[in-house]
Design a protein around this motif. Sequence first.
Motif, short mmCIF file in Angstrom:
data_model
loop_
_atom_site.label_atom_id
_atom_site.label_comp_id
_atom_site.label_asym_id
_atom_site.label_seq_id
_atom_site.Cartn_x
_atom_site.Cartn_y
_atom_site.Cartn_z
N THR A 26 5.69 -1.23 8.31
CA THR A 26 4.70 -1.04 9.38
C THR A 26 3.41 -0.54 8.76
O THR A 26 3.39 0.51 8.11
N ILE A 27 2.35 -1.31 8.92
CA ILE A 27 1.06 -0.98 8.36
C ILE A 27 0.11 -0.64 9.53
O ILE A 27 0.02 -1.39 10.52
N THR A 28 -0.59 0.47 9.39
CA THR A 28 -1.59 0.85 10.38
C THR A 28 -2.97 0.70 9.78
O THR A 28 -3.13 0.47 8.57
N ALA A 29 -3.96 0.86 10.65
CA ALA A 29 -5.34 0.76 10.17
C ALA A 29 -5.64 1.80 9.13
O ALA A 29 -6.37 1.56 8.16
N VAL A 30 -5.04 2.97 9.31
CA VAL A 30 -5.29 4.04 8.33
C VAL A 30 -4.73 3.66 6.97
O VAL A 30 -5.32 3.96 5.94
N THR B 168 -9.31 -8.40 1.25
CA THR B 168 -8.63 -9.50 0.56
C THR B 168 -7.12 -9.35 0.66
O THR B 168 -6.39 -10.31 0.90
N VAL B 169 -6.62 -8.09 0.50
CA VAL B 169 -5.18 -7.83 0.61
C VAL B 169 -4.72 -8.11 2.03
O VAL B 169 -3.69 -8.75 2.27
N LEU B 170 -5.51 -7.61 2.97
CA LEU B 170 -5.12 -7.80 4.37
C LEU B 170 -5.12 -9.27 4.76
O LEU B 170 -4.24 -9.73 5.49
N ASP B 171 -6.09 -9.98 4.26
CA ASP B 171 -6.14 -11.41 4.56
C ASP B 171 -4.94 -12.14 3.97
O ASP B 171 -4.54 -13.21 4.46
N GLY B 172 -4.34 -11.58 2.89
CA GLY B 172 -3.19 -12.23 2.27
C GLY B 172 -1.90 -11.99 3.01
O GLY B 172 -0.90 -12.65 2.73
N LEU B 173 -1.87 -11.03 3.88
CA LEU B 173 -0.65 -10.74 4.63
C LEU B 173 -0.56 -11.64 5.85
O LEU B 173 -1.55 -11.91 6.54
N ASN C 39 0.83 -1.21 0.00
CA ASN C 39 0.00 0.00 0.00
C ASN C 39 0.86 1.26 0.00
O ASN C 39 0.66 2.20 0.78
N ASN C 40 1.91 1.22 -0.89
CA ASN C 40 2.82 2.36 -1.08
C ASN C 40 3.68 2.66 0.14
O ASN C 40 4.23 3.75 0.25
N LYS C 41 3.83 1.71 1.03
CA LYS C 41 4.75 1.86 2.16
C LYS C 41 5.90 0.88 1.95
O LYS C 41 5.68 -0.31 1.68
N SER D 108 -10.57 0.91 10.45
CA SER D 108 -10.76 1.61 11.72
C SER D 108 -9.78 1.05 12.75
O SER D 108 -9.43 -0.14 12.72
N PRO D 109 -9.28 1.88 13.66
CA PRO D 109 -8.39 1.38 14.69
C PRO D 109 -9.07 0.30 15.53
O PRO D 109 -10.29 0.18 15.56
N SER D 110 -8.24 -0.49 16.19
CA SER D 110 -8.79 -1.62 16.96
C SER D 110 -9.65 -1.17 18.12
O SER D 110 -10.53 -1.90 18.58
N ASN D 111 -9.41 0.07 18.57
CA ASN D 111 -10.22 0.55 19.67
C ASN D 111 -11.49 1.23 19.21
O ASN D 111 -12.24 1.79 20.00
N HIS D 112 -11.66 1.22 17.87
CA HIS D 112 -12.87 1.83 17.34
C HIS D 112 -14.05 0.90 17.52
O HIS D 112 -13.95 -0.29 17.28
#
Length: 383
Positions: A273-277, A298-303, A262-264, A282-286
């Motif tokens: 380092t990937i954040t929710a943003v 789908t991308v996140l599930d692949g990581l 994601n361009n990082k 949404s952050p985990s405390n959201h």
Amino acid sequence: MSSMKYPYRDLGVTFDRQFRNDLNANFDDIEHDIRMIGGEAAQQALEAAHEAETQAIYARTSGDYAQDKGDYAAQQGDYARVQGDAASLAVNNAKNALAVANDAVNNANTAVESANIAIANANNAAASANDAAANANSAATNANNAANNANTQATNAQIAAQTANNAAQAANQAAANANEAADNANTAAGIAQDIIDNTRYIEPYNPDTTYYKNNIVSYNGSSFIAKQTTTGNTPIGDANDPYWGLLAQRGVDGQGSVSSVNNKYPDVNGNVTITAVDVDASPSNHTHPELHIHDNKTVLDGLSDDEGKLLYNGMPVSSVTSVNGQTGNVNLTSVDVGAVSQEDFVAHSADTTKHVTQSEKNAWNAAQAKANDLEILYWMGAM
């Protein structure tokens, strides 16, 4: 009575106006003389005949009278005989006059024959003059034809010389084009060979080593390719680095399959380092009463993480997966970069069917020299 016109004018040998004037004057004089000769003789003969007839009538009359008058005739017999002799003499004179007339006629005929001969000679002279004129015209026509043929041959020679000159120029241009093409091929082959020779891994970066364009080095787990000859310039590989281009960026262990998430990009240790943003989550405390499903699920599930190594769909993350379709220790050839091999280039240069040989150049140059000689001869009037 007018006199005879003989002798006549002499005719010249040149068939001109004076010749025609003299010939016509001679015809008139001959006709006049014929009339003169024939007229006088005829008149003399006629007068003698009349005189003879008169004397004969007179003699016959005297004889009759003497017969009728016997006595008187006897007395006049001598006189009658004398008169008869005179009549005989008159007849003889008439015969002589006739002979003179015949001679005059013969002379006139001779003159006519001479005139006919003169006319025939004049006609022959005129015919000869006409033949001479015709021969002169024919000679002039032949001369004109010869001049035209000479001009045509000169024109053909000039065209042939120009054609040979054009052929020689075209041949020289073809030879020059072939030589230029050979030089370009040599240059391209040299460039390709330089690319082939230099596009290879050299070593881990050493600041004391001189590197050439397309040399590949490793530094801090990443691979870099030289943009130009350089010594002592540490590889950075970003857009502002004039010496090095980033070829493969270091992953977690330097062997990943992607260069960013994601361009990082990974840090120097290969960590991303990937954040929710970053994944539009949404952050985990959201908290929210409704269930959220992220667009990049789908991308996140692949990581995934494998002992500190970032995986995507089970494959390590890195920056370069292949070079021209090759992986591992890459060894490029001329075919891989779309160039001709040195062996093929040498064979191509030696192909005399596609290239102009020195003997062909010599032959074309000789043809050019001959064409130049022909052109010089033409302008000098020798052709």
